[in-house]
Structure formats: C-alpha cells, structure tokens
Design a protein around this motif. Structure first.
Motif, PDB file in Angstrom:
ATOM      1  N   VAL A  95      -7.599  -3.668  10.360  1.00  0.00           N
ATOM      2  CA  VAL A  95      -6.739  -3.444  11.278  1.00  0.00           C
ATOM      3  C   VAL A  95      -7.316  -2.701  12.434  1.00  0.00           C
ATOM      4  N   LYS A 115      -1.826  -1.995   1.096  1.00  0.00           N
ATOM      5  CA  LYS A 115      -2.502  -3.098   0.808  1.00  0.00           C
ATOM      6  C   LYS A 115      -1.550  -4.108  -0.013  1.00  0.00           C
ATOM      7  N   LEU A 168      -3.011   3.508  18.280  1.00  0.00           N
ATOM      8  CA  LEU A 168      -2.007   3.315  17.052  1.00  0.00           C
ATOM      9  C   LEU A 168      -0.697   4.117  17.377  1.00  0.00           C
ATOM     10  N   MET A 211      -7.329  -1.435   5.786  1.00  0.00           N
ATOM     11  CA  MET A 211      -7.044  -0.615   7.032  1.00  0.00           C
ATOM     12  C   MET A 211      -8.412  -1.002   7.997  1.00  0.00           C
ATOM     13  N   LEU A 241      -2.461   1.598  -2.013  1.00  0.00           N
ATOM     14  CA  LEU A 241      -2.635   2.316  -0.617  1.00  0.00           C
ATOM     15  C   LEU A 241      -4.088   2.677  -0.581  1.00  0.00           C
ATOM     16  N   GLN A 242      -4.385   2.611   0.887  1.00  0.00           N
ATOM     17  CA  GLN A 242      -5.625   3.032   1.461  1.00  0.00           C
ATOM     18  C   GLN A 242      -4.998   4.097   2.238  1.00  0.00           C
ATOM     19  N   GLU A 298       3.290  -4.704   3.478  1.00  0.00           N
ATOM     20  CA  GLU A 298       1.875  -4.948   3.555  1.00  0.00           C
ATOM     21  C   GLU A 298       1.372  -4.943   4.746  1.00  0.00           C
ATOM     22  N   ASN A 299      -0.090  -4.288   4.823  1.00  0.00           N
ATOM     23  CA  ASN A 299      -0.644  -4.472   6.108  1.00  0.00           C
ATOM     24  C   ASN A 299       0.080  -3.688   7.398  1.00  0.00           C
ATOM     25  N   GLU A 300       0.755  -2.714   6.999  1.00  0.00           N
ATOM     26  CA  GLU A 300       1.564  -1.651   7.887  1.00  0.00           C
ATOM     27  C   GLU A 300       1.125  -0.314   7.315  1.00  0.00           C
ATOM     28  N   PHE A 301       0.975   0.703   8.233  1.00  0.00           N
ATOM     29  CA  PHE A 301       0.953   2.069   8.144  1.00  0.00           C
ATOM     30  C   PHE A 301       2.050   2.858   7.885  1.00  0.00           C
ATOM     31  N   PHE A 337      -2.180   3.111   4.310  1.00  0.00           N
ATOM     32  CA  PHE A 337      -2.153   1.545   4.723  1.00  0.00           C
ATOM     33  C   PHE A 337      -1.833   1.051   3.706  1.00  0.00           C
TER      34      PHE A 337
END
Length: 186
Positions: free
Chosen positions: A4, A48, A124, A1, A99-100, A71-74, A46
């Motif tokens: 990003v 991972k 965002l 996160m 997840l984060q 991955e790498n998306e919210f 987010f």
C-alpha cells in the motif's frame, strides 16, 4: 502493508525497507477483540486476511456497528491513536483474521526520519477522513437500501460473512428491514 505504501509512489525503496523491522504480525480468532473501549489504541493494523468490525454501545446500551474493514484495508481507533485518548469503541474479528501491525511508537519513529513518511501519514489520514465523510453523508442522503447496495457492490464476497444484526446496525436499519432489502435485491 508495504504494498500500500509502495502504491502511493512517494517513498524511495530504502525508506520503504525501514518497515521490515517495524511491522509485526498477529492472528485473531473469529470473535476475538483487537481493542476494547477505554484502552488507548497503540497500533494501526493492515488486514491480510479476514474482517474486522468496530462497534460501540449507545446511551441505551444498544450495540452499534460503525465500521467494517476487509482484506487490504487499515483499521484502528484512529481518534484514540492520534490523540492518545481512550478509545470509545471495540474492534472485533468477524472471521479468523491475519494482521500486519505498526505501533504508534514505530510510526512516530518513521515520521522523524524524513518528510516522505510524514507525507505518507498525511495521505493516509486524508483517505480515512474522506471515507468517514462519505459515510456520514450517505446517512443523510441515501436510504438503507442504497447503503446496502453500495456495500454489496464494493464487498460482495464478504457481505455474506457478516452477521445480519451487525450489518443492519452498520446500515442504520432494523434486521427485519435489512432482510426485506436483501430479498428485494437478490
């Protein structure tokens, strides 16, 4: 996160480091729900590792997939998160997922620390709005085949992991039609 937020090039490192105490971590098993409808969404996640899908039931009781996140998306029920109203969707892990997480309260705390975090939040939100608008337009302008080709082009490594009925629902086609589309492309 954090990476990003860093890539947006707005935050000085000292403000970016504020995230260290606010981000939490969670793992979901395949099939586990992150959120169920009629709950207020209190966190943005987010991804991972893994895949999440958002879905709801229409007036006929059919399950409709409205979103995938990779991955790498919210992912969140953004309307519930922003309005503090009950979510009208469920969010489920389609694979074991890491997840984060940042909570609503933590994000509000960051917004109060200064304009940099407010600008990040605005950017965002704008990105999510653009994604939503593109999806809506794609349903009006593109065929199911074209929507599948777009998904295949952008997320090829994940597409085989998504069950056919969820993918068909997301694309607005029947599973049988999706099978024909996939066969023609491959």
């Amino acid at each position: 996160m954090k990476s990003v937020f860093q890539s947006i090039h707005i935050l000085p490192q000292v403000e970016l480091d504020q995230l260290d105490d606010l981000i939490t971590f969670r793992k979901l098993k395949k099939g586990e729900l992150l959120l169920t409808e009629n709950q207020v969404c209190n966190e943005i996640v987010f991804i991972k590792k893994g895949i999440l899908r958002s879905y709801f039931f229409n007036h006929q009781g059919d399950e409709i997939t409205n979103c995938f996140a990779f991955e790498n998306e919210f992912m969140a029920s953004f309307s519930s998160f922003i309005t503090r109203e009950l979510a009208q969707e469920n969010i489920q892990a389609l694979a074991d997922t890491e997840l984060q997480i940042i909570t609503y309260e933590s994000l509000e705390k960051l917004y109060k620390t200064g304009t940099h975090w407010q600008e990040i939040g605005r950017k965002l939100t704008e990105m999510e709005y653009v994604t939503l608008q593109k999806r809506m337009i794609s349903f009006q302008k593109l065929s199911g085949k074209q929507r599948y080709e777009e998904l295949y082009k952008n997320h090829q490594k994940y597409i085989q992991l998504i069950p056919l009925q969820y993918l068909a629902s997301y694309l607005g086609v029947t599973p049988r039609h999706l099978s024909r589309i996939r066969k023609a492309i491959l």
